[in-house]
Write a protein that holds these residues in place. Structure first.
Motif, short mmCIF file in Angstrom:
data_model
loop_
_atom_site.label_atom_id
_atom_site.label_comp_id
_atom_site.label_asym_id
_atom_site.label_seq_id
_atom_site.Cartn_x
_atom_site.Cartn_y
_atom_site.Cartn_z
N HIS A 280 0.88 -1.17 0.00
CA HIS A 280 0.00 0.00 0.00
C HIS A 280 0.91 1.22 0.00
O HIS A 280 2.13 1.08 -0.18
CB HIS A 280 -0.99 -0.03 1.18
CG HIS A 280 -0.35 -0.19 2.54
ND1 HIS A 280 -0.40 0.77 3.51
CD2 HIS A 280 0.33 -1.24 3.08
CE1 HIS A 280 0.21 0.35 4.59
NE2 HIS A 280 0.67 -0.87 4.36
N SER A 281 0.37 2.40 0.18
CA SER A 281 1.16 3.62 0.02
C SER A 281 2.32 3.71 1.00
O SER A 281 3.23 4.54 0.80
CB SER A 281 0.26 4.84 0.19
OG SER A 281 -0.37 4.82 1.46
N MET B 297 13.02 -6.35 6.10
CA MET B 297 11.59 -6.69 6.18
C MET B 297 11.32 -7.44 7.48
O MET B 297 10.91 -8.60 7.51
CB MET B 297 11.19 -7.53 4.96
CG MET B 297 9.68 -7.69 4.80
SD MET B 297 8.75 -6.13 4.68
CE MET B 297 9.21 -5.55 3.04
N THR B 298 11.55 -6.75 8.58
CA THR B 298 11.33 -7.27 9.92
C THR B 298 10.77 -6.14 10.78
O THR B 298 10.66 -5.00 10.33
CB THR B 298 12.63 -7.81 10.55
OG1 THR B 298 13.61 -6.75 10.58
CG2 THR B 298 13.19 -8.99 9.78
N GLU C 280 5.54 -5.20 10.10
CA GLU C 280 4.22 -5.00 10.71
C GLU C 280 3.37 -4.01 9.91
O GLU C 280 2.16 -4.18 9.80
CB GLU C 280 4.38 -4.51 12.16
CG GLU C 280 4.88 -5.58 13.11
CD GLU C 280 3.93 -6.77 13.19
OE1 GLU C 280 2.70 -6.54 13.32
OE2 GLU C 280 4.40 -7.91 13.08
N ALA C 281 4.01 -2.99 9.36
CA ALA C 281 3.26 -1.99 8.59
C ALA C 281 2.67 -2.60 7.32
O ALA C 281 1.57 -2.22 6.90
CB ALA C 281 4.17 -0.82 8.24
N TYR C 282 3.39 -3.53 6.71
CA TYR C 282 2.86 -4.18 5.51
C TYR C 282 1.78 -5.20 5.85
O TYR C 282 0.86 -5.43 5.06
CB TYR C 282 3.99 -4.84 4.72
CG TYR C 282 4.81 -3.87 3.92
CD1 TYR C 282 4.29 -3.27 2.78
CD2 TYR C 282 6.10 -3.52 4.32
CE1 TYR C 282 5.04 -2.36 2.05
CE2 TYR C 282 6.86 -2.61 3.59
CZ TYR C 282 6.32 -2.03 2.46
OH TYR C 282 7.06 -1.12 1.74
N PRO D 225 -2.76 -3.91 7.23
CA PRO D 225 -4.08 -3.82 6.59
C PRO D 225 -4.84 -5.15 6.55
O PRO D 225 -6.03 -5.17 6.25
CB PRO D 225 -3.76 -3.34 5.17
CG PRO D 225 -2.44 -2.68 5.27
CD PRO D 225 -1.70 -3.48 6.30
N HIS D 226 -4.14 -6.25 6.86
CA HIS D 226 -4.74 -7.57 6.73
C HIS D 226 -4.92 -8.26 8.08
O HIS D 226 -5.20 -9.46 8.13
CB HIS D 226 -3.87 -8.43 5.82
CG HIS D 226 -3.39 -7.71 4.60
ND1 HIS D 226 -4.27 -7.23 3.64
CD2 HIS D 226 -2.15 -7.32 4.21
CE1 HIS D 226 -3.57 -6.59 2.70
NE2 HIS D 226 -2.31 -6.63 3.03
N ARG D 227 -4.79 -7.50 9.16
CA ARG D 227 -4.86 -8.08 10.50
C ARG D 227 -6.31 -8.17 11.01
O ARG D 227 -6.62 -7.70 12.09
CB ARG D 227 -4.00 -7.26 11.46
CG ARG D 227 -2.50 -7.56 11.31
CD ARG D 227 -2.18 -8.87 12.01
NE ARG D 227 -0.85 -9.36 11.78
CZ ARG D 227 0.25 -8.94 12.39
NH1 ARG D 227 0.18 -7.93 13.23
NH2 ARG D 227 1.40 -9.52 12.16
#
Length: 283
Positions: free
Chosen positions: A39-40, A176-177, A182-184, A187-189
């Motif tokens: 996402h952005s 990517m840790t 977590e930010a990526y 949106p899917h949590r």
């Protein structure tokens, strides 16, 4: 920009759907289009620098992504996102813009430039999907195994699946840790987030949207620069060379020690390349 500070600041309704966006700065408009699974947030270390350099920067979450609306009955394919981009620019009063686009956003940018050549001043495509390059082999496996049964997938299993994929996007997996990962995932949590991910993103991983324009790439007349991570594990470098050969005058810049998410591996280099490209004369 802090991982805790949202990049997007506002919302607007375009063609009956709500999009989260940010519109700041003055000067030539530059529209940033993110990819997937993303996402952005991926532009957080890029967009503020372009604003400071004297440009009007517009960044938004694609429909069905991030903080934008996730409609139940709305097409969120590459083709539909391209149509919505035109309506977004109309809503913002932007007649012509520079476009900086990544991954499937690159496909949106290429399609938009072909359909509306007078509205694109310059186009930069960063590791875009193209031709038959997508979905990657790992995403094909996920589609085969999970697309029909994702509603029953526990959150822990979903997080593990997406984490494995996200770590493939960078050359240095240590990037990517923690808070970045977590930010990526954020949106899917939720159950809605998981459903939205498969319905609005994965279900539309279809190369027909890029294969059907492959014969038209020679029509692109605006300046085009292709920026590519040398170690991209999803979009192999030979697609970059093919694109640069098919687009008249296109410039290809390959960034060493970088993967598919160039903005994570080399944000300073991305800012430098965008700034240099924007300062060059357009045709």
């Amino acid at each position: 920009m802090s991982l805790l500070t949202p990049l997007l600041t506002d919302h607007l309704v375009v063609d009956g759907v709500r999009l989260a966006y940010r519109d700041r700065g003055r000067g030539e408009p530059v529209v940033f289009i993110h990819g997937t699974p993303s996402h952005s947030h991926e532009w957080r270390d890029v967009v503020p620098h372009i604003e400071e350099a004297g440009f009007r920067a517009v960044v938004y979450d694609l429909l069905g992504y991030g903080r934008s609306e996730r409609p139940v009955d709305r097409d969120t394919s590459v083709a539909a996102q391209t149509d919505l981009l035109a309506r977004l620019l109309d809503a913002l009063g932007i007649e012509q813009a520079n476009i900086v686009a990544h991954d499937i956003g690159g496909a949106v940018g290429l399609r938009f430039a072909l359909d509306h050549p007078g509205r694109v001043r310059r186009l930069m495509a960063i590791d875009p999907v193209s031709y038959d390059s997508w979905p990657s082999s790992t995403w094909r496996k996920i589609i085969d195994e999970h697309l029909d049964g994702f509603t029953s997938m526990p959150q822990e299993a979903f997080d593990a699946l997406l984490t494995r994929q996200l770590r493939m996007t960078v050359a240095d997996e240590s990037l990517m840790t923690g808070g970045t990962l977590e930010a990526y995932l954020a949106p899917h949590r939720s159950a809605l987030g998981r459903v939205s991910f498969f319905e609005h993103q994965v279900r539309h991983y279809d190369s027909k949207y890029t294969e059907e324009i492959s014969g038209r790439l020679g029509d692109l007349a605006m300046p085009v620069r292709i920026l590519w991570g040398e170690g991209d594990r999803w979009q192999p470098l030979h697609y970059a060379r093919r694109l640069s050969g098919d687009i008249p005058g296109a410039e290809l810049t390959v960034v060493p020690e970088a993967g598919h998410f160039l903005m994570e591996d080399a944000p300073e280099r991305v800012v430098e390349e965008i700034g240099g490209f924007l300062r060059r004369p357009s045709r």
